[in-house]
Design an enzyme around this catalytic site. Structure first.
Site, short mmCIF file in Angstrom:
data_model
loop_
_atom_site.label_atom_id
_atom_site.label_comp_id
_atom_site.label_asym_id
_atom_site.label_seq_id
_atom_site.Cartn_x
_atom_site.Cartn_y
_atom_site.Cartn_z
N TRP A 10 0.82 -1.21 0.00
CA TRP A 10 0.00 0.00 0.00
C TRP A 10 0.85 1.26 0.00
O TRP A 10 0.33 2.37 -0.12
CB TRP A 10 -0.94 0.00 1.21
CG TRP A 10 -1.96 -1.10 1.21
CD1 TRP A 10 -2.04 -2.15 0.31
CD2 TRP A 10 -3.03 -1.28 2.12
NE1 TRP A 10 -3.11 -2.95 0.63
CE2 TRP A 10 -3.74 -2.44 1.74
CE3 TRP A 10 -3.47 -0.57 3.25
CZ2 TRP A 10 -4.85 -2.90 2.44
CZ3 TRP A 10 -4.58 -1.02 3.94
CH2 TRP A 10 -5.25 -2.18 3.54
N LYS A 11 2.15 1.10 0.22
CA LYS A 11 3.08 2.25 0.28
C LYS A 11 2.58 3.27 1.29
O LYS A 11 1.96 2.88 2.28
CB LYS A 11 3.29 2.83 -1.12
CG LYS A 11 3.70 1.74 -2.14
CD LYS A 11 4.20 2.27 -3.43
CE LYS A 11 4.59 1.10 -4.34
NZ LYS A 11 5.11 1.53 -5.63
N HIS A 94 12.84 -2.40 -1.11
CA HIS A 94 12.04 -1.83 -2.20
C HIS A 94 12.84 -0.71 -2.87
O HIS A 94 13.57 0.03 -2.20
CB HIS A 94 10.71 -1.30 -1.66
CG HIS A 94 9.74 -1.00 -2.75
ND1 HIS A 94 9.82 0.14 -3.51
CD2 HIS A 94 8.68 -1.70 -3.22
CE1 HIS A 94 8.84 0.11 -4.42
NE2 HIS A 94 8.15 -1.00 -4.25
N GLU A 96 12.00 2.08 -3.87
CA GLU A 96 11.72 3.42 -3.34
C GLU A 96 12.55 3.68 -2.08
O GLU A 96 12.95 4.82 -1.82
CB GLU A 96 10.21 3.58 -3.06
CG GLU A 96 9.44 3.71 -4.37
CD GLU A 96 8.01 3.21 -4.30
OE1 GLU A 96 7.48 3.01 -3.20
OE2 GLU A 96 7.42 3.01 -5.38
N GLU A 164 11.11 -6.33 -9.45
CA GLU A 164 10.37 -5.11 -9.77
C GLU A 164 11.28 -4.17 -10.56
O GLU A 164 12.08 -3.43 -9.97
CB GLU A 164 9.92 -4.40 -8.49
CG GLU A 164 8.99 -5.21 -7.61
CD GLU A 164 8.14 -4.32 -6.72
OE1 GLU A 164 6.92 -4.49 -6.75
OE2 GLU A 164 8.68 -3.43 -6.03
N GLY A 170 4.77 2.12 -10.91
CA GLY A 170 3.95 3.33 -10.87
C GLY A 170 3.88 4.08 -12.19
O GLY A 170 3.43 5.21 -12.24
N GLY A 231 1.25 -2.61 -6.30
CA GLY A 231 1.22 -1.30 -5.64
C GLY A 231 -0.14 -0.66 -5.79
O GLY A 231 -1.11 -1.03 -5.11
N GLY A 232 -0.25 0.30 -6.70
CA GLY A 232 -1.47 1.10 -6.87
C GLY A 232 -2.76 0.29 -6.91
O GLY A 232 -3.75 0.65 -6.26
#
Ligand code: 13P
Length: 254
Positions: A10-11, A94, A96, A164, A170, A231-232
């Site tokens: 869900w980040k 991850h 990010e 990933e 994203g 993710g999204g």
């Protein structure tokens, strides 16, 4: 056969109330799909309330990060013991975190070791950036990330890997099923070299990067791909449910 795994990252999205609402919206339907392992990874502050809501459920809980020390003067950090108190899974490395929080391969390795020691199942994320992909360095990059993350890890019991590609995260521009399958096959061969053939045969390797209900089937049809890190689309109950359902149907029809 490897049990398919679909995890929702869900980040940094959802308040506690929104997290509970999202889980409530998909819980009953997700529960019906027993042939796929389903994991939700809300932000830290929602882990305890979501855990309570999921009591007795087959839906599992994961954290998005941890720090490698067990306790002490590390203001703002969350230890493996604290995560293990609430979760079965934890996402580590991850892109990010590597990009925005300067997580090096060495830090990722320490986190993997600490997570395994605490009895957690890490979902180790690896993947190349766009320029690395375009210059033909994908295999070199993922092999390096993998071997660094696994230094000193004799038995990565329960661990999963998420391939990933950074350029697919994203962006709405996923890899093709074939591309992802090829890189994941390569990752599996590498694991065989580092950890042995048995581990390589058993470990689940997921694809992540712009997975949604429209393209999920393309990935699930690939023999090397054991699931997805979403993710999204995991923030929409119907999307996540559809991805889980497709994984169940496709993986169990073979
Ligand atoms: P998106 O599905 O939003 O591209 O994110 C993928 C991801 O980073 C999951 O960890």
């Amino acid at each position: 056969m490897r049990v398919p795994l679909i995890a929702g990252n869900w980040k940094m999205n959802t308040t506690v109330a929104e997290a509970l609402e999202l889980v409530r919206a998909m819980k009953d339907e997700l529960e019906k799909v027993i042939s796929v392992e389903k994991v939700v990874c809300p932000p830290f502050v929602s882990l305890a309330p979501v855990k309570e809501l999921l009591a007795g459920s087959t839906i599992k809980l994961g954290a998005q990060n941890l720090f490698f020390a067990e306790k002490g003067a590390y203001t703002g950090e969350i230890s493996p013991l604290m995560v293990a108190d609430l979760c079965e899974y934890v996402i580590i490395g991850h892109s990010e975190r590597r990009q925005h929080f300067h997580e090096t391969g060495d830090i990722v390795n320490k986190k993997i070791m600490a997570a395994l020691k605490a009895g957690l199942k890490p979902i180790l994320c690896i993947g190349e950036r766009l320029e690395e992909n375009e210059s033909g360095k994908t295999e070199e990059v993922v092999a390096e990330q993998l071997s660094t993350a696994l230094v000193g890890v004799a038995d990565p019991d329960g661990m999963a890997i998420a391939y990933e590609p950074v350029w697919a995260i994203g962006t709405g521009k996923p890899a093709t099923g074939e591309q992802a399958n090829g890189t994941i096959a390569f990752i599996r061969q590498n694991i065989a070299q580092v950890c042995g053939g048995n581990v390589a045969r058993e470990i689940r390797i997921l694809y992540g990067g712009s997975v949604n209900s429209t393209n999920a089937a393309e990935f699930m049809q690939q023999p090397e791909i054991d699931g997805a890190l979403v993710g999204g689309a995991s923030l929409k109950a119907n999307e996540f449910l559809s991805i889980v359902n497709q994984a169940s149907i496709i993986k169990h029809s073979k």
